[in-house]
Design an enzyme around this catalytic site. Sequence first.
Site, PDB file in Angstrom:
ATOM      1  N   ARG A   1      -3.820  -1.091   7.533  1.00  0.00           N
ATOM      2  CA  ARG A   1      -3.031  -0.253   6.489  1.00  0.00           C
ATOM      3  C   ARG A   1      -2.008  -0.981   5.778  1.00  0.00           C
ATOM      4  O   ARG A   1      -1.873  -2.177   5.914  1.00  0.00           O
ATOM      5  CB  ARG A   1      -2.181   0.841   7.348  1.00  0.00           C
ATOM      6  N   GLY A   2      -1.056  -0.217   4.769  1.00  0.00           N
ATOM      7  CA  GLY A   2      -0.564  -0.804   3.880  1.00  0.00           C
ATOM      8  C   GLY A   2      -1.119  -0.973   2.624  1.00  0.00           C
ATOM      9  O   GLY A   2      -2.136  -1.393   2.601  1.00  0.00           O
ATOM     10  N   ALA A   3      -0.485  -0.571   1.630  1.00  0.00           N
ATOM     11  CA  ALA A   3      -1.026  -0.441   0.227  1.00  0.00           C
ATOM     12  C   ALA A   3      -1.804  -1.634  -0.180  1.00  0.00           C
ATOM     13  O   ALA A   3      -2.973  -1.547  -0.609  1.00  0.00           O
ATOM     14  CB  ALA A   3       0.073   0.088  -0.713  1.00  0.00           C
TER      15      ALA A   3
ATOM     16  N   ARG B   1      -8.196   7.115   1.448  1.00  0.00           N
ATOM     17  CA  ARG B   1      -6.589   7.346   1.673  1.00  0.00           C
ATOM     18  C   ARG B   1      -6.086   7.293   0.070  1.00  0.00           C
ATOM     19  O   ARG B   1      -6.013   6.520  -0.429  1.00  0.00           O
ATOM     20  CB  ARG B   1      -5.949   6.114   2.237  1.00  0.00           C
TER      21      ARG B   1
ATOM     22  N   GLN C   1       5.161   2.022  12.747  1.00  0.00           N
ATOM     23  CA  GLN C   1       4.950   0.831  11.943  1.00  0.00           C
ATOM     24  C   GLN C   1       6.077  -0.118  12.125  1.00  0.00           C
ATOM     25  O   GLN C   1       5.906  -1.209  12.108  1.00  0.00           O
ATOM     26  CB  GLN C   1       4.568   1.023  10.397  1.00  0.00           C
TER      27      GLN C   1
ATOM     28  N   ASP D   1       3.589   2.868  -2.387  1.00  0.00           N
ATOM     29  CA  ASP D   1       2.202   3.172  -2.178  1.00  0.00           C
ATOM     30  C   ASP D   1       1.894   3.414  -3.641  1.00  0.00           C
ATOM     31  O   ASP D   1       0.557   3.234  -4.102  1.00  0.00           O
ATOM     32  CB  ASP D   1       1.743   4.158  -1.116  1.00  0.00           C
TER      33      ASP D   1
ATOM     34  N   ASN E   1       6.133   6.306  -0.965  1.00  0.00           N
ATOM     35  CA  ASN E   1       6.074   5.414   0.345  1.00  0.00           C
ATOM     36  C   ASN E   1       6.356   6.130   1.492  1.00  0.00           C
ATOM     37  O   ASN E   1       6.384   7.575   1.556  1.00  0.00           O
ATOM     38  CB  ASN E   1       7.452   4.434   0.014  1.00  0.00           C
ATOM     39  N   LYS E   2       6.299   5.563   2.730  1.00  0.00           N
ATOM     40  CA  LYS E   2       6.072   6.072   3.912  1.00  0.00           C
ATOM     41  C   LYS E   2       7.179   7.440   4.114  1.00  0.00           C
ATOM     42  O   LYS E   2       7.990   7.130   3.832  1.00  0.00           O
ATOM     43  CB  LYS E   2       6.351   5.223   5.130  1.00  0.00           C
TER      44      LYS E   2
END
Length: 351
Positions: A47-49, A92, A199, A240, A250-251
């Site tokens: 995960r993570g852009a 995603r 996370q 993101d 973002n998150k």
Amino acid sequence: MEKIQPLIWDGEALLLLDQRALPGEVIYVRCDSVEEVGEAIRDMVVRGAPAIGVTAAFGMVLAARHIARTLTGDESLLARLGKAGATLKSIRPTAVNLSWGVEQMLDRAKTLSGMTPGEGLEQLEKVARKIFAEDIAVNKRIGEYGASLLPARCSILTHCNAGALATAGYGTALGVIRSAFAAGKDIQVFADETRPFLQGSRLTAWELQQEGIPVTLIVDSAAGYFISTGQIDCVIVGADRIAANGDVANKIGTYMLAVLAGRHNIPFYVAAPLSTFDLSLAAGEQIEVENRCETEITHLKKVAITAPGIRAQNPSFDITPAGLITAIVTENGIISQPDQHNIARYFKNAR
Ligand code: MRU
């Protein structure tokens, strides 16, 4: 070689560090096909852009190899590769890096006519390897620019994980922190635990501990307390997707931190590579926000923590308006007071 390796390409398969198992276990999931790569992205093995962008690029290599082996006379490799890419991109929707990684591969695939299948596949693998290597180089440059913004002594709040695990291996927001620490700055990090996927507590705290960087874990709802009592000097997060006017996806929870930073007059920095900008979108409201499964909230490690039948909503990202962002740190420099004008000027100069 980087200390934390979220993904390893061994020439045959993609090995992904299983981020669901961290910090308890360091195990790798092997992906031999684009379908397995897609599953790993969906299930948050990776995960993570930027990390999912690089992963998708290698997924396209696996797809191309399979297609080349099974192609019938009346089919086009490019059309089948395009379909595989479209499926990957849909998994995603918020992080633009996923589409970016796929598009880089498709662009190269379009130029392969005239080559033998073997030569074409080799070229595609070369592009994926380059995307991987460049991501690390780009993060290090972001790190250096970002570190220059930080005072000699600094207490930083970060959210989610924008570290080695979220990239090919160095990090954007955590890259800034790593670079500042390596430069001898006295850095103290506060990491939000980042419900519901954790996370922050599972990944960011672990990463920083591996590096010997002082880190204190807090619950997401404690951010206001720590900022308002003067214990935080600045906030640094990743992104993101960034719209043409500087709005940042973002998150989930990032927006609250930006509001708090503005209220208490501390800088709010976003660290992200140029591949995270989506200039086709005028503003953040056009960014699609991924909604994830309710059970991420209603369950902890598969054990229910709510009464049966309780409904939950789980948007995975939020949008922070550009007006709340002090600066966006990229590999080519710092965009202060990001807005449509400053971003357009920045990209014009970059070209
Ligand atoms: O749902 P995730 O864990 O993929 O979300 C990750 C984030 O929001 C990160 O902050 C972002 O991708 C930047 S990573 C360098």
